[in-house]
Structure formats: structure tokens, C-alpha cells
Enzyme design. Sequence first.
Site, PDB file in Angstrom:
ATOM      1  N   LYS A 115       1.236   4.201  -2.872  1.00 48.56           N
ATOM      2  CA  LYS A 115       0.792   5.573  -2.596  1.00 48.56           C
ATOM      3  C   LYS A 115       1.923   6.588  -2.768  1.00 48.56           C
ATOM      4  O   LYS A 115       1.684   7.734  -3.142  1.00 48.56           O
ATOM      5  CB  LYS A 115       0.163   5.657  -1.202  1.00 48.56           C
TER       6      LYS A 115
ATOM      7  N   TYR B  96       0.843  -1.206   0.000  1.00 51.05           N
ATOM      8  CA  TYR B  96       0.000   0.000   0.000  1.00 51.05           C
ATOM      9  C   TYR B  96       0.874   1.251   0.000  1.00 51.05           C
ATOM     10  O   TYR B  96       0.686   2.150  -0.832  1.00 51.05           O
ATOM     11  CB  TYR B  96      -0.917  -0.023   1.233  1.00 51.05           C
TER      12      TYR B  96
HETATM   13  P1  NAD Z   1     -13.277   1.763  -0.052  1.00 54.14           P
HETATM   14  O1  NAD Z   1     -12.528   0.566   0.410  1.00 54.14           O
HETATM   15  O2  NAD Z   1     -14.394   2.272   0.790  1.00 54.14           O
HETATM   16  O3  NAD Z   1     -13.756   1.453  -1.542  1.00 54.14           O
HETATM   17  C1  NAD Z   1     -14.348   2.430  -2.338  1.00 54.14           C
HETATM   18  C2  NAD Z   1     -14.868   1.786  -3.599  1.00 54.14           C
HETATM   19  O4  NAD Z   1     -13.814   1.178  -4.351  1.00 54.14           O
HETATM   20  C3  NAD Z   1     -15.887   0.682  -3.375  1.00 54.14           C
HETATM   21  O5  NAD Z   1     -17.149   1.106  -3.886  1.00 54.14           O
HETATM   22  C4  NAD Z   1     -15.343  -0.519  -4.153  1.00 54.14           C
HETATM   23  O6  NAD Z   1     -16.348  -1.279  -4.807  1.00 54.14           O
HETATM   24  C5  NAD Z   1     -14.412   0.169  -5.142  1.00 54.14           C
HETATM   25  N1  NAD Z   1     -13.379  -0.686  -5.731  1.00 54.14           N
HETATM   26  C6  NAD Z   1     -12.559  -1.566  -5.102  1.00 54.14           C
HETATM   27  N2  NAD Z   1     -11.742  -2.151  -5.989  1.00 54.14           N
HETATM   28  C7  NAD Z   1     -12.028  -1.620  -7.206  1.00 54.14           C
HETATM   29  C8  NAD Z   1     -11.527  -1.826  -8.529  1.00 54.14           C
HETATM   30  N3  NAD Z   1     -10.550  -2.701  -8.772  1.00 54.14           N
HETATM   31  N4  NAD Z   1     -12.067  -1.119  -9.534  1.00 54.14           N
HETATM   32  C9  NAD Z   1     -13.071  -0.243  -9.310  1.00 54.14           C
HETATM   33  N5  NAD Z   1     -13.603  -0.025  -8.093  1.00 54.14           N
HETATM   34  C10 NAD Z   1     -13.080  -0.695  -7.046  1.00 54.14           C
HETATM   35  O7  NAD Z   1     -12.205   2.930  -0.281  1.00 54.14           O
HETATM   36  P2  NAD Z   1     -12.068   4.353   0.438  1.00 54.14           P
HETATM   37  O8  NAD Z   1     -11.734   4.148   1.866  1.00 54.14           O
HETATM   38  O9  NAD Z   1     -13.219   5.195   0.068  1.00 54.14           O
HETATM   39  O10 NAD Z   1     -10.720   4.894  -0.260  1.00 54.14           O
HETATM   40  C11 NAD Z   1     -10.747   5.599  -1.482  1.00 54.14           C
HETATM   41  C12 NAD Z   1      -9.337   6.049  -1.796  1.00 54.14           C
HETATM   42  O11 NAD Z   1      -8.816   6.821  -0.703  1.00 54.14           O
HETATM   43  C13 NAD Z   1      -8.351   4.894  -1.993  1.00 54.14           C
HETATM   44  O12 NAD Z   1      -7.417   5.231  -2.997  1.00 54.14           O
HETATM   45  C14 NAD Z   1      -7.658   4.800  -0.642  1.00 54.14           C
HETATM   46  O13 NAD Z   1      -6.386   4.209  -0.713  1.00 54.14           O
HETATM   47  C15 NAD Z   1      -7.593   6.260  -0.253  1.00 54.14           C
HETATM   48  N6  NAD Z   1      -7.448   6.471   1.185  1.00 54.14           N
HETATM   49  C16 NAD Z   1      -8.370   5.968   2.061  1.00 54.14           C
HETATM   50  C17 NAD Z   1      -8.198   6.179   3.423  1.00 54.14           C
HETATM   51  C18 NAD Z   1      -9.193   5.637   4.437  1.00 54.14           C
HETATM   52  O14 NAD Z   1      -8.914   5.741   5.639  1.00 54.14           O
HETATM   53  N7  NAD Z   1     -10.325   5.093   4.026  1.00 54.14           N
HETATM   54  C19 NAD Z   1      -7.097   6.914   3.885  1.00 54.14           C
HETATM   55  C20 NAD Z   1      -6.173   7.417   2.954  1.00 54.14           C
HETATM   56  C21 NAD Z   1      -6.364   7.193   1.603  1.00 54.14           C
END
Ligand code: NAD
Length: 263
Positions: free
Chosen positions: A163, A159
Amino acid sequence: MTILDALIPPRGLKVLVTAGASGIGAGIARAFATAGAHVHVCDIDPAALDRLATRQQGITTSTADASVERDVALVFDDVRGTLGGLDVLVNNAGISGPTGPIESLEPAQWERTVAVNLNSQFLFARHAVPLLRQSRSSPCVIAMSSVAGRLGYPLRTPYAASKWAIVGLMKSLAIELGPAGVRVNAILPGPVAGERMDGVIAARAASLGQSVEATRDSYLRQSSMRRMVEVDDVAALALFLCAPGARNLSGQAISVDGNLEYL
Ligand code: NAD
């Protein structure tokens, strides 16, 4: 235009959000729709897309795996059909990947994490850029990185590596596209309250052999603000990055993490 108008995006922007059916992407999609944008969302989960489109009028959708070139090409067919162009690409797709010491990780887990988190950003950018170059609405790309793209993250090496790579892609693209008027920035959220963080905390607790409560508490203590990030904190920054006040913001990796001190 007043200085306050400079804080919100113009109405009518054409916005594509990847993996936006739920979580942070859905929050960003709803925020842009509320601000009067035309929003197209793709996601791997068709049921989640249906729920989003039912909840928020005016959002169009495509089912696609963001890491698969053929799917991405079909999303852009839909974008041309529904939006008729593109002003904003929100490269949001990203999975947590595996948790554990590096010697316990399988190559397939590494490859899947890099494919969804990094390769997807390349695939969407290469299709989006020709459309963004034609935009007359201060076009921009928003790349979703993470605090794990600023700090090392033990037990989450795939991860963190993906990133950090997103920041390199963003900074290079900002230089490549600036002369064409296209801005490129990355958002680096800290832990966002919600289902995904619940899963991450549970996996880390199991990996460290400690309770979920103790692990959650240690996450909160890592942040100077002693709180998790909300989806709307991230959505608000995404909106501002597309507002007139951000016209000279490009090539930046912007943290929204309550000042996370370590991971
Ligand atoms: P999540 O796990 O809630 O997923 C969001 C969506 O991604 C879901 O609807 C899922 O169906 C979709 N998804 C998963 N794999 C996929 C694929 N291969 N193709 C298309 N869609 C796909 O994610 P989130 O927590 O909303 O995170 C969104 C972004 O923010 C990501 O890039 C994540 O790394 C980043 N992020 C999240 C956090 C956190 O704490 N949640 C923190 C920092 C960064």
C-alpha cells in the site's frame, strides 16, 4: 456551472473499476452508475459480478484475475467494446494478505499480496493510459491504497509494503501524466465496516491471542472519530475526485479514516 455543479462528476463518464463486484469497489461502481456514468467492472468472482449486474442496471462486467497480464489485456478488449474509451480508472484490487510476525510468513504469501495489490495497479495503468490520454473528460486514475500506506502496520507487513508502494506509483504517475491532462490520486481508507474487516479483526485477534470483541474495540479506539469508515464515505470521495471541482487535485494521497492515529 454553479459551485454545487463542481462537486459532482459530469454524466456519461466511462469508468473501469477493478475488483469491483463487491465491497468498496462495488460501492464505487454503483455510485458512478447512479451519477450517470458508463461503468465496467472486472473481478475474479463471476457469481459476485452477476449479482452486481443484476442489482445495478447498466454495469458491464469481465471476469479476470487483476494480477494476471493476460486477463488484464482481455478486460481492455471488453472495455473498448463496451465503453468505447476510458475517462476514469479505479485501481481498486487488493487483498488483505497474511497476518503474523514476518518470520512466520511464507514467500508465496508475500508474492501473492504484492501481485494482487501492486502489480495489478501497474498492469491496469499501462493499458489504461493510452485511452486516458485520448479522453476529453478530465481523465483520472484513482489508486486504492489504505491507511496502511501512511502508517506502519505490525503483523501485516506485505499489505503495508504494497500500500505504501501504491502511493509511490501514484505520485510518479501524477507527474508523468499531468502534462497530458491526466490526474492521478490515491484514496487511503481506514478500516471499512463489512465482511473483510470482520475477517481481518478475527485474524488479528487469533494472532494476538485476544478476543474478537477486544480487538474490534481497539480498532475503534485507534480512530479520533471512534467509528469505522462506510463504503459510501470512500465512494463519495471517488466521485468528487472526478468532478470539475477537483480539476487541480493530482498527486495526492487522501485519507478517509476518521483520523486513524496509529495501527
Ligand atoms: P474485498 O475483500 O471485499 O474484495 C473485493 C473484491 O475483490 C471481491 O469481489 C473479490 O472477488 C475481488 N478480488 C479478490 N482478489 C482478486 C483478484 N486477484 N482479481 C480480481 N478481483 C479480485 O475488498 P474491499 O474491502 O472492498 O477492498 C477494496 C480495496 O480497498 C482493496 O485494495 C483494499 O486493500 C482497500 N482497502 C480496504 C479496506 C477495508 O477495510 N475493507 C481499508 C483500506 C483499504
